[in-house]
Scaffold this motif. Sequence first.
Motif, short mmCIF file in Angstrom:
data_model
loop_
_atom_site.label_atom_id
_atom_site.label_comp_id
_atom_site.label_asym_id
_atom_site.label_seq_id
_atom_site.Cartn_x
_atom_site.Cartn_y
_atom_site.Cartn_z
N THR A 1 -10.91 -6.03 -7.37
CA THR A 1 -10.01 -6.07 -8.52
C THR A 1 -10.17 -7.42 -9.19
O THR A 1 -10.58 -8.39 -8.57
CB THR A 1 -8.54 -5.87 -8.10
OG1 THR A 1 -8.21 -6.86 -7.13
CG2 THR A 1 -8.32 -4.49 -7.52
N VAL B 1 0.84 -1.19 0.00
CA VAL B 1 0.00 0.00 0.00
C VAL B 1 0.88 1.25 0.00
O VAL B 1 1.92 1.28 0.64
CB VAL B 1 -0.91 0.02 1.24
CG1 VAL B 1 -1.89 1.18 1.20
CG2 VAL B 1 -1.66 -1.29 1.39
N LEU C 1 -11.55 0.77 -1.30
CA LEU C 1 -10.82 0.20 -2.44
C LEU C 1 -11.75 -0.78 -3.14
O LEU C 1 -12.38 -1.61 -2.48
CB LEU C 1 -9.55 -0.51 -1.97
CG LEU C 1 -8.43 0.38 -1.46
CD1 LEU C 1 -7.36 -0.44 -0.75
CD2 LEU C 1 -7.82 1.17 -2.60
N SER D 1 -12.90 5.64 -6.54
CA SER D 1 -12.70 4.24 -6.17
C SER D 1 -12.67 3.45 -7.46
O SER D 1 -13.72 3.12 -8.01
CB SER D 1 -13.81 3.76 -5.24
OG SER D 1 -13.62 2.41 -4.90
N VAL E 1 -3.26 3.65 -2.64
CA VAL E 1 -3.09 2.79 -3.81
C VAL E 1 -2.60 1.42 -3.34
O VAL E 1 -1.58 1.32 -2.66
CB VAL E 1 -2.08 3.42 -4.80
CG1 VAL E 1 -1.90 2.51 -6.01
CG2 VAL E 1 -2.51 4.81 -5.22
N ASP E 2 -3.35 0.38 -3.68
CA ASP E 2 -3.01 -0.99 -3.31
C ASP E 2 -2.54 -1.72 -4.57
O ASP E 2 -3.31 -1.90 -5.51
CB ASP E 2 -4.23 -1.68 -2.72
CG ASP E 2 -3.97 -3.11 -2.28
OD1 ASP E 2 -2.89 -3.67 -2.61
OD2 ASP E 2 -4.84 -3.70 -1.62
N ALA F 1 -5.64 -1.07 -7.12
CA ALA F 1 -6.89 -0.46 -6.68
C ALA F 1 -6.54 0.91 -6.12
O ALA F 1 -5.57 1.05 -5.38
CB ALA F 1 -7.56 -1.32 -5.61
N VAL F 2 -7.34 1.91 -6.49
CA VAL F 2 -7.10 3.29 -6.06
C VAL F 2 -8.36 3.83 -5.41
O VAL F 2 -9.45 3.69 -5.94
CB VAL F 2 -6.73 4.19 -7.27
CG1 VAL F 2 -6.51 5.62 -6.84
CG2 VAL F 2 -5.52 3.65 -8.01
N ALA F 3 -8.18 4.46 -4.24
CA ALA F 3 -9.28 5.14 -3.56
C ALA F 3 -8.75 6.52 -3.16
O ALA F 3 -7.64 6.63 -2.65
CB ALA F 3 -9.73 4.37 -2.33
#
Length: 192
Positions: A157, A59, A154, A82, A124-125, A133-135
């Motif tokens: 995916t 992360v 998030l 998201s 960002v994961d 994945a972006v939140a």
Amino acid sequence: MTLKRWRWTVLFALLGGIAWGHAEPVQVVVVLTPAGPELKIDVQMVGEVSTLPIRGAVVEARLYARTPELQKLLDEGGGSVSQAGDPDLLGAPLASVPLEEPKEGGYRGALPTLPPGDYVLAVVDTTFKGEAAVAAKPLRLPPPPTGATLALELPETSTPNRYLLYALLGLALPALVGIGFALAARGERREG
């Protein structure tokens, strides 16, 4: 147990492994606290469906200037972003930091303090190779001395096929080993 029941047991174990392999949305709570020249970031990540802490994630926290383009993305998302896909979806950050996991499902880091103004904070994961994945949510700096809390989500995916295959094999293997032991034990009981 009859052969027909064993077939159903094996089928259920394999289908159960497939269900476990799918991603779920992740609830993210970010606490930002001013600490001199730094902005401390504490992040808690919990699966929305499973309610389990998300462990071992890769992360990163990023701060962006709130540009008209980013504001448009925020407006389209109802005040937040998201999305799965491109980890650089929001452009080039003003500051970013990889987060460490000092406790299960809890991540920590520190960003440099930026001048007062309107920004966008993104989590960002990129845990799994080939997916991100972006939140993100808007943020006003500096936060109050007691800190600021943001709730993000998030998205799910879609793990690329070959990685999903490896994950499913990893999940199915223990079930198959257990079934093998059960069959071996059953065979020993018949002989004895």
